[in-house]
Design a protein around this motif. Sequence first.
Motif, PDB file in Angstrom:
ATOM      1  N   ILE A  52     -24.053-101.363 -35.113  1.00 18.25           N
ATOM      2  CA  ILE A  52     -23.118-100.552 -34.326  1.00 18.25           C
ATOM      3  C   ILE A  52     -22.506 -99.496 -35.240  1.00 18.25           C
ATOM      4  O   ILE A  52     -21.953 -99.822 -36.294  1.00 18.25           O
ATOM      5  CB  ILE A  52     -21.993-101.419 -33.731  1.00 18.25           C
ATOM      6  N   PHE A  53     -22.594 -98.232 -34.835  1.00 20.01           N
ATOM      7  CA  PHE A  53     -21.952 -97.140 -35.556  1.00 20.01           C
ATOM      8  C   PHE A  53     -20.873 -96.540 -34.662  1.00 20.01           C
ATOM      9  O   PHE A  53     -21.166 -96.033 -33.578  1.00 20.01           O
ATOM     10  CB  PHE A  53     -22.958 -96.051 -35.939  1.00 20.01           C
ATOM     11  N   GLU A  54     -19.636 -96.618 -35.128  1.00 17.77           N
ATOM     12  CA  GLU A  54     -18.529 -95.940 -34.432  1.00 17.77           C
ATOM     13  C   GLU A  54     -18.369 -94.564 -35.070  1.00 17.77           C
ATOM     14  O   GLU A  54     -17.989 -94.453 -36.236  1.00 17.77           O
ATOM     15  CB  GLU A  54     -17.245 -96.756 -34.559  1.00 17.77           C
ATOM     16  N   LEU A  55     -18.655 -93.524 -34.311  1.00 13.09           N
ATOM     17  CA  LEU A  55     -18.612 -92.164 -34.825  1.00 13.09           C
ATOM     18  C   LEU A  55     -17.252 -91.520 -34.550  1.00 13.09           C
ATOM     19  O   LEU A  55     -16.519 -91.942 -33.642  1.00 13.09           O
ATOM     20  CB  LEU A  55     -19.728 -91.331 -34.190  1.00 13.09           C
ATOM     21  N   GLN A  56     -16.943 -90.486 -35.313  1.00 11.70           N
ATOM     22  CA  GLN A  56     -15.647 -89.817 -35.164  1.00 11.70           C
ATOM     23  C   GLN A  56     -15.779 -88.334 -35.499  1.00 11.70           C
ATOM     24  O   GLN A  56     -16.752 -87.902 -36.106  1.00 11.70           O
ATOM     25  CB  GLN A  56     -14.613 -90.447 -36.101  1.00 11.70           C
ATOM     26  N   GLY A  57     -14.778 -87.558 -35.073  1.00 10.96           N
ATOM     27  CA  GLY A  57     -14.733 -86.143 -35.422  1.00 10.96           C
ATOM     28  C   GLY A  57     -15.732 -85.309 -34.648  1.00 10.96           C
ATOM     29  O   GLY A  57     -16.060 -85.576 -33.493  1.00 10.96           O
ATOM     30  N   SER A  58     -16.245 -84.274 -35.325  1.00 10.44           N
ATOM     31  CA  SER A  58     -17.153 -83.319 -34.693  1.00 10.44           C
ATOM     32  C   SER A  58     -18.565 -83.522 -35.228  1.00 10.44           C
ATOM     33  O   SER A  58     -18.776 -83.562 -36.443  1.00 10.44           O
ATOM     34  CB  SER A  58     -16.696 -81.881 -34.984  1.00 10.44           C
ATOM     35  N   LEU A  59     -19.518 -83.642 -34.304  1.00 11.02           N
ATOM     36  CA  LEU A  59     -20.925 -83.711 -34.677  1.00 11.02           C
ATOM     37  C   LEU A  59     -21.485 -82.297 -34.553  1.00 11.02           C
ATOM     38  O   LEU A  59     -21.710 -81.805 -33.451  1.00 11.02           O
ATOM     39  CB  LEU A  59     -21.683 -84.671 -33.755  1.00 11.02           C
ATOM     40  N   PHE A  60     -21.685 -81.631 -35.690  1.00 10.88           N
ATOM     41  CA  PHE A  60     -22.171 -80.262 -35.677  1.00 10.88           C
ATOM     42  C   PHE A  60     -23.106 -80.076 -36.872  1.00 10.88           C
ATOM     43  O   PHE A  60     -23.431 -81.028 -37.588  1.00 10.88           O
ATOM     44  CB  PHE A  60     -21.009 -79.262 -35.700  1.00 10.88           C
ATOM     45  N   PHE A  61     -23.563 -78.850 -37.062  1.00 10.56           N
ATOM     46  CA  PHE A  61     -24.584 -78.598 -38.071  1.00 10.56           C
ATOM     47  C   PHE A  61     -24.165 -79.031 -39.466  1.00 10.56           C
ATOM     48  O   PHE A  61     -24.999 -79.377 -40.298  1.00 10.56           O
ATOM     49  CB  PHE A  61     -24.963 -77.110 -38.069  1.00 10.56           C
TER      50      PHE A  61
END
Length: 560
Positions: free
Chosen positions: A292-301
């Motif tokens: 399980i990966f809990e992601l955060q913030g902005s997913l961008f280049f």
Amino acid sequence: MRSIAIGTATVIVALLAPKLTKAIPGTILGVAAGVLVYFGLANTDASMMTLANNKLVLGSFASSGEGYISTVLARWTEIGELKLSQVAAIFGSALTLAALLSIDTLKTCVVIDQMTRTRHEPNRELFAQGLANITSSAIGGIPGAGTMGASMVNLSSGAQSRFSGIIEGLLVVLTALLLNAFIAWIPIATLAGILIVIGLRMIDTKPLNFLGSRATVFDFAVVVVVICFALTIGLIAASAAGVALSILLFLREQVGGSVVRHKTFVSQRSSTWYRPEAEMRIIAQKGDKAVIFELQGSLFFGTTYELYSVLEAEIQNRDYIILDLRRVQSVDITAAHMLNQVRDMLRDCGKPLLLSNVREHLPNGRNLLEFFKQTELIDESDAVRVFPTIESAIEWVEDRLIGDLSQHAGEEVPLNLQEMDLFQGRKDETIAALEARMLQKTIKAGDPIYMIGDQARELYLIRRGAVRIMASISGSRQLHHIATFGRGDFFGGLAFLDEHPRADNAIAYTDIDLFILSMDQFNQLAEEHKKLALLLITSISRTLAHRLRHADGERTLMHV
């Protein structure tokens, strides 16, 4: 030298007056001090006592010989005679003026917010300013903005509410109409001194603290660059430079930070706070197959490569990859393409990509679910599965790790009391006495056993089948699956012990056979078999404590 003397007296009095009295604003006393010094110097220079060609004072207000109505009508006539080429020529200047006034207003609002501990509404302020400037121009006025100088004078003079700005404007009009003769004698050096005082009060030394840490040196550099641009080029250039540098700092922080907030395995974090012991053992053994990966913030280049590197290392070693997007603020096209690539790699291995909390309303206003469909990350295939919550995604994985137990429910043999863990090792006559007090009942799959708010104090022991417990979380009306109990388990213990109404629903997951012990029957049992009643309550309490400890462990893990 005379101007310096007048300005110095104004500054000193304006700065010291608030420390001596609050009855009269320091600005007013500063102006009075400047005027007194001016007339004191005028005793040695007779030319200072005349207004004509006197560059040391404001002088009389100029006025037009035409009437007000005639002036406004003449302006409208001139506007009607404008040609398209003339409109195009002044458009650039109008746009520049609008930008300057907007920046000035917002800058003033930010400073006033800091001093008054309030919060302005930018859209409301700029809309009102634009409407006021249009109206003012239509009736003969000139455009304006919320200036720092007037606002600071108003605030330092004891202003307490927004009405002070209206009162200030009315007083300016009355003063200009009634006290023109007095205003004419106010020295220009006095106004300069007042502006110096306002400037001193506006100086914020807190940015100097940025020099104390290497991590914030670049933030201080932004302040220095903005000041230099404002002094040498202009306010618009300074604002543009500040925005550009702030964007670069933001990108640096995003690229330098990690978008992976937390990494866990299904063996560490379960979907519900309790499952049957046999299922828990299987999940503990196989749970590391699902990450399980809990992601955060902005997913961008700027963060795509880091996230891809993390996921790529897991594709070959895990059967299931769950990405929780609850804390993701934005996703750009580069990140979407990267997720498409991860999906394709998993599909080639016969594995699904699981997404949870794919929100339809991100802080930037974008619909993330729709965006994923537009980029074809989510399609009609089962390569990507979307779940409303992380718990539902984990539950889906758990069900596949332990296998579909529901299909074997009909093959289960109903347990007798002595076969249950709670009563193993008890005497036959004790078990018989207890069973005589219990009701046996069969409930079909999907039927409720009890509902939220039910008052019945009953303990349920499962002879065969499984039951799911559904409850609301954080006051939500939506019910969530919080626990599953199977053959040999019991449920309903809290309401049985504390006399409170049911706080959850119990739904038969499969056809289920139950032993049911009511509190009335238990009380009668306690009178006849005190030791048995004590053992039963002790066993129930021990099991509930074990479940609570497990739930606390889950909660602690969620906050790591």
